[in-house]
Each structure stands twice: as structure tokens, then as C-alpha cells.
Write an enzyme that holds these catalytic residues in place. Sequence first.
Site, short mmCIF file in Angstrom:
data_model
loop_
_atom_site.label_atom_id
_atom_site.label_comp_id
_atom_site.label_asym_id
_atom_site.label_seq_id
_atom_site.Cartn_x
_atom_site.Cartn_y
_atom_site.Cartn_z
N HIS A 16 0.85 -1.18 0.00
CA HIS A 16 0.00 0.00 0.00
C HIS A 16 0.89 1.23 0.00
O HIS A 16 1.95 1.22 0.62
CB HIS A 16 -0.90 0.00 1.25
CG HIS A 16 -2.06 0.91 1.13
ND1 HIS A 16 -1.98 2.26 1.41
CD2 HIS A 16 -3.34 0.69 0.73
CE1 HIS A 16 -3.15 2.81 1.19
NE2 HIS A 16 -3.99 1.88 0.78
N ASP A 27 -8.00 -5.51 0.41
CA ASP A 27 -8.49 -6.34 -0.69
C ASP A 27 -8.09 -7.79 -0.58
O ASP A 27 -8.61 -8.64 -1.31
CB ASP A 27 -8.00 -5.79 -2.03
CG ASP A 27 -8.67 -4.48 -2.35
OD1 ASP A 27 -9.83 -4.33 -1.96
OD2 ASP A 27 -8.02 -3.62 -2.96
N1 ACO Z 1 4.01 -7.76 -4.68
C1 ACO Z 1 5.35 -7.78 -4.87
N2 ACO Z 1 6.14 -6.71 -4.73
C2 ACO Z 1 5.56 -5.55 -4.40
C3 ACO Z 1 4.16 -5.44 -4.18
C4 ACO Z 1 3.37 -6.61 -4.33
N3 ACO Z 1 2.06 -6.57 -4.15
N4 ACO Z 1 3.86 -4.17 -3.87
C5 ACO Z 1 5.01 -3.50 -3.88
N5 ACO Z 1 6.05 -4.33 -4.20
C6 ACO Z 1 7.47 -3.98 -4.24
C7 ACO Z 1 7.81 -3.21 -5.52
O1 ACO Z 1 8.22 -4.10 -6.54
C8 ACO Z 1 8.89 -2.30 -5.04
O2 ACO Z 1 10.10 -3.05 -4.92
P1 ACO Z 1 11.52 -2.34 -5.21
O3 ACO Z 1 11.68 -1.29 -4.16
O4 ACO Z 1 12.50 -3.46 -5.11
O5 ACO Z 1 11.43 -1.77 -6.60
C9 ACO Z 1 8.49 -1.92 -3.63
O6 ACO Z 1 7.71 -3.04 -3.17
C10 ACO Z 1 7.66 -0.64 -3.54
O7 ACO Z 1 6.57 -0.76 -4.43
P2 ACO Z 1 5.94 0.44 -5.24
O8 ACO Z 1 5.17 -0.11 -6.39
O9 ACO Z 1 7.02 1.46 -5.53
O10 ACO Z 1 4.98 1.05 -4.15
P3 ACO Z 1 3.75 2.01 -4.42
O11 ACO Z 1 3.50 2.73 -3.14
O12 ACO Z 1 3.97 2.83 -5.64
O13 ACO Z 1 2.58 0.97 -4.77
C11 ACO Z 1 0.72 -0.45 -4.63
C12 ACO Z 1 1.56 0.61 -3.92
C13 ACO Z 1 0.29 0.04 -6.03
C14 ACO Z 1 -0.55 -0.70 -3.81
C15 ACO Z 1 1.55 -1.76 -4.75
O14 ACO Z 1 1.92 -2.21 -3.47
C16 ACO Z 1 0.79 -2.85 -5.51
O15 ACO Z 1 0.84 -2.89 -6.75
N6 ACO Z 1 0.11 -3.79 -4.77
C17 ACO Z 1 -0.68 -4.83 -5.42
C18 ACO Z 1 -2.01 -4.23 -5.87
C19 ACO Z 1 -2.94 -3.98 -4.71
O16 ACO Z 1 -3.16 -4.81 -3.85
N7 ACO Z 1 -3.54 -2.75 -4.70
C20 ACO Z 1 -4.52 -2.40 -3.70
C21 ACO Z 1 -4.16 -1.11 -3.03
S1 ACO Z 1 -5.24 -0.81 -1.71
C22 ACO Z 1 -6.64 -0.25 -2.41
O17 ACO Z 1 -6.71 0.39 -3.43
C23 ACO Z 1 -7.85 -0.51 -1.63
#
Ligand code: ACO
Length: 432
Positions: A313, A371
Site C-alpha cells: 500500500h 483487498d
Molecule cells: N508484490 C510484490 N512486490 C511488491 C508489491 C506486491 N504486491 N507491492 C510493492 N512491491 C514492491 C515493488 O516491486 C517495489 O520493490 P523495489 O523497491 O524493489 O522496486 C516496492 O515493493 C515498492 O513498491 P511500489 O510499487 O514502488 O509502491 P507504491 O507505493 O507505488 O505501490 C501499490 C503501492 C500500487 C498498492 C503496490 O503495493 C501494488 O501494486 N500492490 C498490489 C495491488 C494492490 O493490492 N492494490 C490495492 C491497493 S489498496 C486499495 O486500493 C484498496
Amino acid sequence: MKLSDNKATLSFTDGSPAIELPIYQGTIGPDVIDIRKLYGQTGMFTYDPGFLSTAATASGITYIDGDKGELLYRGYPIEQLAVNCDYLDTCYLILNGDLPNVEQKKEFDTQVTRHTMVNEQMNFFLRGFRRDAHPMAVLTGLVGALSAFYHDSTDITNPQHRYISAIRLIAKMPTLVSMAYKYSRGEPTIFPKNDLSYTGNFLRMMFANPCEDYQVNEVVERALDRIFILHADHEQNASTSTVRLCGSSGTNPFAAIASGVACLWGPAHGGANEACLHMLEQIQANGGLATVGKFMEQVKDKNSGVRLMGFGHRVYKNYDPRAKLMQETCKEVLSALGLENDPLLKLAMALEKIALEDDYFVQRKLYPNVDFYSGIVQRAIGIPTSLFTGIFALARTTGWIAQWAEMIADPEYKIGRPRQLYTGETVRQVKR
Ligand code: ACO
């Protein structure tokens, strides 16, 4: 917001004079550096794609402490609201700033209940869609179309109009979501029934048919009501910011909320619950529990493009408090429906356990978000996967409309107009 005695100084290495920037304090949470005069004073913009460090507004509705895993609506912890209140209490709170007393609650429930029907003409609009249209496509259209029916509540400068549109949207969303569902199945629309609760009424509009009586299951009703409470608002997330930006042009509230529905659809936001369930189903189809380890290796491999949906998140760097409540509800519903051995629940719990102990997730502070379990609950209730994000939109409508109304009433409100760092061609001449 309160002006702090503290100030920020911005200095430059090229000899340009340093400037002082005011700092404002909220009631809790980080202070903000006021950069509104930065461009006037320096000719420079700030650069912050994704709004990682930018507060686009002041707001008194919802507070999140992502490090602690804390979520407050108007100051009340989500854990207390989820246990002691129903969704309409929560709507009243989010819209009006305080929980209703008995009289206020009665009046509010009546107002919402009396606005649940939609103009019959909406059915003709609905019929323009293909039966296999994604419900979020249908909902984006239906919500936008409301603006063509309710001209008497679209004067955004009139607080009474703003309030009536809020009531209309909260009241009509369950009707629209159920219309989208019934249409996809080729079943007749079920009209709202005023002696049921908000959530009981929605369940009936979803699952009843005109030929039989329908009995609302109380455990299911409570579970869905909790899903609504947990999704009611979440401060300045992507869809809420979209509603604010769209509404900042002075467009009507129905059009602004339609933009929120469209934004919520994306898999990085509201679409994650659908994506999460697809992921669980796929793991199950590929061999289930025995293959969980292999799947997690893929998730950790940057080149695979696979993410653990329902994890991570932007704001929570700790357990999402909503995920804990949702896990509780999930177990309650599955047990009440005799589905405690649901293989997808087992898979979800196994994935969660591995992730919470794995260095990749621990170092990046990736925890389950709301979720992760909400899809399993909705599936057990009988809601099809493609409608999960529609349920989220139904619940989030309260937050969107409250945030929109807060913006319109804010004396500092201006049309939203981000700036850019231009990296394209410099001036050139057309040569033909
Ligand atoms: N699975 C694996 N790796 C992940 C995940 C995941 N679900 N989420 C983040 N990471 C990793 C990224 O690859 C990144 O790694 P790095 O630093 O080595 O490059 C690091 O964690 C940070 O991730 P970002 O994408 O930069 O974080 P951001 O804050 O931009 O993204 C997000 C947040 C979009 C929610 C992300 O965690 C994600 O895609 N999660 C899966 C989708 C999801 O569940 N979304 C629901 C959000 S809650 C809602 O809307 C109710």
C-alpha cells in the site's frame, strides 16, 4: 490549519537568494511546507510525480497513520466504527462530522431510503450496453447519466443542493450496482424495498427474483455492511483525488463521482480485489497449496511482472487495519455458510504467512491490504468477481461525495491545475 512558528529555508547552490517558506500544522500527522508562492518567488515548480510528498488539500474527514496502521474517520478508529456502527451511521459521520443521535439517525435512514429508486428512463440507458459489459463500464456510465436526471440538485454553490446530491448518490448506488448485475444475467431488476436496512435492501436487489420471497441472511448482511464501512473513505487516494480534481472545475457532483468510479476500476486501486481473487483462483488451478512457494518466487522476481495482489500500500507500511477486520469477517461468513474449508481461504492464509515472514516483504514493509480478504468474503456471499470493484465503488461513494463537498465549501478552493517539467521539443518550424 495552523501556521507554525517554524519556517523552512530553501537555498540554492547557484547563488540565487534563499527563500523562507511557511509551515502549517494539522491536528495530527506531518506538517506541510507551503510552496504556493514558490513559482512567483523563484520561477521554479516542485516535481513530485505520484504525489509522494505533496498534500494537495487540507481535509478534516479521514486520517491515516500508515506506519502505525491506524485509520480514523472524523477521529473515530475504524475498529470501533466497524463493531459499534452500521454503514449509514458511518455515512452520516463522514458527511456531517459527527455520529448521529437517535433522531438524526432515523431521519437520515429515512432520507436515504426514500431516494433509492432511479428514474425508469435509466433502464433504457442500461439496455444500450452489451450483456457482457464489465460492470465498472456500466457503472461509470450510469453514475454519469444521473446528472441528466437530477438538474434540481446540481447547483454546486447551494449547500442544500450539495446535500441532496450526496443523499441521492449514497441511496442510488446500490440500485445501480444491482441493476448492472441483474442486466448481466438477463434477470429483471428488483425494486428497492423500504422496510429493509440499506445493506439488506442491496442484498435483496442483488439476489431476489420476482417469483419468490427473499429472506436476508443476517450474517451476510452484517459482513457486507462491514465491507461498506471499511471502504467508506480513505483520505486522498487516487479515486478521491480524481473526484476532487474533476469537481474542481465546477462540474456537477454526479459527473465528478463518475470520474471516481472510472479511476477506482484500475488494478492498482479498487480493481485489486478482483485481481486478487483471480490470482488465488489461478494458483488453485495450477496446483493449489503445493505451488504457493513457487508462486512466491515469481512474485519476488522483478522480471516476472507478477505481484502479490492484495499486498502493499502506498500509505500503510504496517498491517492495514481494515485487513485485520476483513480477515475476521471472512472467517465468520465462511463458517456461517459452512465454507470454512474453502481452498481459497486456505491459500490466502498460506500466502499471508509466507509473506509476513519473508525478507522481501518485511524489508519493503509490504502487508496485506483490505483487498486481500474482501474478495473471498464477497465470493462466499455470491457476488461475482467482476462486481467486486462495483461494491467498492458503492461504499466509497460516501467518501467521494463528502470530500467533494468539503472542497467546494473550502474558501481556499481553486480549480486543480498541476504544472509540469517540459521535456519535449523546443520551438521548431513546420517545413513542407
Ligand atoms: N508484490 C510484490 N512486490 C511488491 C508489491 C506486491 N504486491 N507491492 C510493492 N512491491 C514492491 C515493488 O516491486 C517495489 O520493490 P523495489 O523497491 O524493489 O522496486 C516496492 O515493493 C515498492 O513498491 P511500489 O510499487 O514502488 O509502491 P507504491 O507505493 O507505488 O505501490 C501499490 C503501492 C500500487 C498498492 C503496490 O503495493 C501494488 O501494486 N500492490 C498490489 C495491488 C494492490 O493490492 N492494490 C490495492 C491497493 S489498496 C486499495 O486500493 C484498496
